[in-house]
Design a protein around this motif. Structure first.
Motif, short mmCIF file in Angstrom:
data_model
loop_
_atom_site.label_atom_id
_atom_site.label_comp_id
_atom_site.label_asym_id
_atom_site.label_seq_id
_atom_site.Cartn_x
_atom_site.Cartn_y
_atom_site.Cartn_z
N HIS A 511 0.80 -1.23 0.00
CA HIS A 511 0.00 0.00 0.00
C HIS A 511 0.83 1.28 0.00
O HIS A 511 0.26 2.37 -0.03
CB HIS A 511 -0.91 0.03 1.24
N GLY A 512 2.15 1.17 0.07
CA GLY A 512 2.97 2.37 0.27
C GLY A 512 3.00 3.31 -0.93
O GLY A 512 2.70 2.92 -2.06
N ALA A 513 3.40 4.55 -0.65
CA ALA A 513 3.58 5.52 -1.74
C ALA A 513 4.97 5.30 -2.34
O ALA A 513 5.94 5.11 -1.63
CB ALA A 513 3.46 6.93 -1.20
N PHE A 514 5.03 5.34 -3.64
CA PHE A 514 6.26 5.04 -4.38
C PHE A 514 6.98 6.33 -4.77
O PHE A 514 6.36 7.27 -5.25
CB PHE A 514 5.88 4.27 -5.65
N GLU A 515 8.31 6.32 -4.55
CA GLU A 515 9.08 7.50 -4.99
C GLU A 515 10.44 7.05 -5.49
O GLU A 515 11.17 6.33 -4.80
CB GLU A 515 9.26 8.46 -3.80
N GLU A 532 2.80 6.60 6.40
CA GLU A 532 2.69 7.08 7.78
C GLU A 532 4.03 7.15 8.52
O GLU A 532 4.19 6.57 9.60
CB GLU A 532 1.69 6.22 8.55
N GLY A 533 4.99 7.81 7.89
CA GLY A 533 6.26 8.06 8.56
C GLY A 533 7.23 6.89 8.56
O GLY A 533 8.37 7.03 9.01
N ARG A 534 6.82 5.75 8.05
CA ARG A 534 7.77 4.63 7.95
C ARG A 534 8.17 4.46 6.50
O ARG A 534 7.42 4.85 5.61
CB ARG A 534 7.11 3.34 8.46
N MET A 535 9.34 3.86 6.31
CA MET A 535 9.69 3.67 4.91
C MET A 535 10.60 2.48 4.63
O MET A 535 11.27 1.96 5.52
CB MET A 535 10.29 4.94 4.32
N ILE A 582 14.74 -1.12 5.76
CA ILE A 582 13.46 -0.72 6.33
C ILE A 582 13.70 0.15 7.56
O ILE A 582 14.64 -0.08 8.31
CB ILE A 582 12.68 -2.00 6.67
N SER A 583 12.89 1.17 7.73
CA SER A 583 13.02 1.96 8.96
C SER A 583 12.10 1.34 10.00
O SER A 583 10.92 1.15 9.75
CB SER A 583 12.63 3.42 8.72
N GLU A 584 12.66 0.99 11.14
CA GLU A 584 11.86 0.34 12.17
C GLU A 584 10.96 1.35 12.87
O GLU A 584 9.88 1.04 13.31
CB GLU A 584 12.77 -0.35 13.21
N GLU A 585 11.48 2.57 12.96
CA GLU A 585 10.68 3.60 13.62
C GLU A 585 10.27 4.65 12.61
O GLU A 585 10.82 4.72 11.53
CB GLU A 585 11.52 4.30 14.71
N GLN A 586 9.36 5.49 13.03
CA GLN A 586 8.95 6.59 12.17
C GLN A 586 10.11 7.56 11.99
O GLN A 586 10.82 7.85 12.95
CB GLN A 586 7.79 7.32 12.82
N ILE A 587 10.33 8.00 10.74
CA ILE A 587 11.37 9.03 10.55
C ILE A 587 10.80 10.21 9.76
O ILE A 587 9.76 10.12 9.18
CB ILE A 587 12.63 8.50 9.84
#
Ligand code: GLC
Ligand code: CA
Length: 587
Positions: A511-515, A532-535, A582-587
């Protein structure tokens, strides 16, 4: 519930099919159960546990209907019967059951732009000008040139080379066929024809419990019925490319909405995936896939399959060298167009109409083919939309060897182009065309995907005990399921792992936004998926050389989730390396 089962979120926006992994089965080439050399439905049923263990949620079965097989079943002579070589209607019901029993689903291929010329509707239609099904197909009188020679009513070139019109002696008129002459086009403008299609091709199978359809040639049902000539782009020829005459015609959205309202919606959340050709405008694609439009769940935009193909229909099989930026634009476009809308997209890089992705986009050289298969797997599992795998992709099957003679190629389309080239050579029009077409077929032919599935290293690869209908790949002893099932480092094992990760990180991958990050780079493809802040950061090396990993600075706060190398170097991507951070936390 198995760990791979589709999570059904009852919000109405996250339909079951969005997070599904769909696996396409080409029945002739999947698994033969009775030694006649043709794959069949009992053979497929015997492999459902295998597909389940791979992490597949939905089986898409390519046409298994009764057919004279001019176009491998895309020429249906009876929607309500199964090709005897494949089995029976009861076998399909057993298949539905076998899938449902494991929490999986089954979808069929809905081929309703045309029928076979052996379908009883066409037999009636061609019997006389006043038959009540005459208007279910397109019949038109001839035209004549200045010398009185009879000509087809328009100048259209069809998909399989040659005119879209065939003369019928009996009633002295031409009929329309976008594909082979054995595939006459149905006239969707006729309401009785539409009703018959809905009853026979759609409801008949929904009543048997199938969960949806891949909808063949979905934007070609509405023609410009005044049949104007196509613009002349090749003055040497009577026939001209004309796809704009039948793609996205005036009533197409009306027809699809009617089919949805009358035949699909009453059965619940039936999935439909349309094969959408020649529709470059994302706003237009949204008209097909927006949930509020109630037409289709999603579509295949075929651009990725067209990479390396000639620019025009006539030159489809003249190989055109391509750059990675072309793939990047295609992926970016069809990954991004649904962001912020109620539409949905698809992710795929193989099907039965294209060469194998490892051979086309990676490298099928022995030292690189497994790496490239895994690198492409990483690209695919990180993509937004419903993911499709084509049989054999999960073991990294590759194109047929380049030295196979044309006789090993069976597909009506490729053969049509080859024969046309032969005529042009013979007539002295284009002396090198045959060689150029043969070169293109070696990379792009539909046949590559249709070679029998490679199950093990026994004679005929465990596909059949008889004589296979199509030659097996020379390398089946090296590339096969059995060998890979017991190898922790195999392409198959890798696919199992990454399909699981796709589900685990569904918010980002599905579902993520692609860039895109490195658009101008012709060697690496790096992109971000975020929500939502994760990537997630995906880095792919499409070359056989080491490449600088230009995004290394971003990875500081991220963890390496998966890679196709065990010894990753921080500053460099090794040949055909792929990594996901993967970012484990929101960045
Ligand atoms: C679709 C199918 C292809 C077939 C054609 C005509 O493009 O994918 O295999 O030849 O339709 O039905
Ligand atoms: Ca068989």
């Amino acid at each position: 519930m198995s760990p791979h089962a589709v999570q059904i979120v009852p919000t109405g926006t996250n339909n079951w099919w969005k997070e599904a992994t769909i696996y396409q089965v080409y029945p002739a080439s999947f698994k033969d159960s009775n030694g006649d050399g043709w794959g069949d439905i009992p053979g497929l049923i015997s492999k459902i546990p295998y597909l389940h263990s791979l992490g597949v949620d939905v089986v898409w079965l390519s046409p298994m209907y009764d057919s004279p097989m001019h176009d491998m079943g895309y020429d249906v002579s009876d929607y309500e019967k199964v090709l005897p070589a494949y089995g029976t209607v009861e076998d399909v019901e057993k298949l539905v059951h076998a899938c449902h029993e494991r929490g999986m689903k089954l979808i069929l291929d809905l081929v309703i732009n045309h029928t076979s010329d052996q379908h009883k509707w066409f037999q009636e239609s061609r019997s006389s000008k006043d038959n009540d099904k005459r208007d279910w197909y397109f019949w038109r009188p001839p035209r004549y040139d200045a010398y009185g020679n009879r000509l087809p009513p328009t100048n259209y070139r069809g998909y399989f080379a040659g005119s879209t019109w065939t003369w019928d002696e009996h009633t002295q008129e031409y009929y329309l066929h976008l594909y082979a002459k054995e595939q006459p086009d149905l006239n969707w403008d006729n309401p009785a024809a539409r009703k018959a299609i809905y009853d026979s091709a759609v409801r008949f199978w929904l009543d048997k419990g199938v969960d949806g359809f891949r909808v063949d040639t979905v934007n070609k049902y509405s023609k410009h019925t005044s049949f104007p000539d196509a613009p002349i782009t090749d003055p040497k020829s009577y026939i001209q490319p004309a796809i704009q005459m039948w793609c996205n015609g005036p009533r197409i959205h009306e027809f699809l909405r009617e089919m949805y309202d009358e035949t699909l919606q009453p059965y619940g959340d039936v999935v439909t995936i349309g094969e959408l050709a020649n529709t470059p405008d994302p706003q237009h694609v949204l008209k097909y896939v927006s949930a509020s439009a109630k037409q289709l769940s999603m579509v295949f935009h075929l651009d990725i399959g067209h990479i390396g193909m000639g620019d025009s229909l006539e030159d489809k099989y003249i190989f055109r060298p391509w750059k990675l930026t072309e793939m990047k634009s295609i992926v970016t476009k069809w990954q991004s167009f649904i962001e912020g809308t109620d539409g949905w997209t698809t992710a795929f890089c193989e099907n039965h109409d294209n060469g194998r992705s490892v051979s086309r986009f990676g490298s099928d050289a022995p030292e690189y083919r497994e790496r490239s298969a895994k690198m492409l797997a990483l690209m695919m599992v990180a993509m937004t939309g419903t993911l499709f795998l084509y049989q054999g992709q999960e073991i990294g099957m590759i194109n047929a060897p380049r030295d196979w003679p044309v006789d090993e190629y069976k597909d009506i389309e490729g053969r049509g182009y080859y024969e046309e080239a032969q005529r042009q050579v013979d007539a002295g029009i284009d002396p090198t065309r045959k060689d150029r077409i043969m070169n293109g077929l070696g990379i792009l032919a539909r046949d590559h995907a249709r070679l029998p599935m490679q199950w093990d290293d026994t004679p005929h690869a465990g596909f059949t005990t008889g004589t296979p209908w199509m030659r097996l790949h020379d390398l089946y002893k090296e590339i096969n399921v059995q060998q890979q099932e017991s190898d922790a480092d195999s392409v198959l094992t890798f696919w199992k792992t990454v399909l699981r990760l796709r589900k685990e990180y569904r918010e980002l991958f599905i579902h993520g936004a692609f860039e895109i990050l490195d658009f101008d780079n012709q060697n690496t493809f790096c992109f971000i998926k975020s929500r939502e802040g994760r990537m997630a950061l995906v880095a792919l090396n499409f070359t056989s050389e080491e490449q600088p990993f230009t995004q290394v600075a971003m990875t500081g706060k991220m963890k390496l989730l998966v890679s196709n190398y065990t010894d990753t170097l921080s500053e460099e991507l090794q040949p055909f390396e792929g990594r996901i951070y993967i970012s484990e936390e929101q960045i």
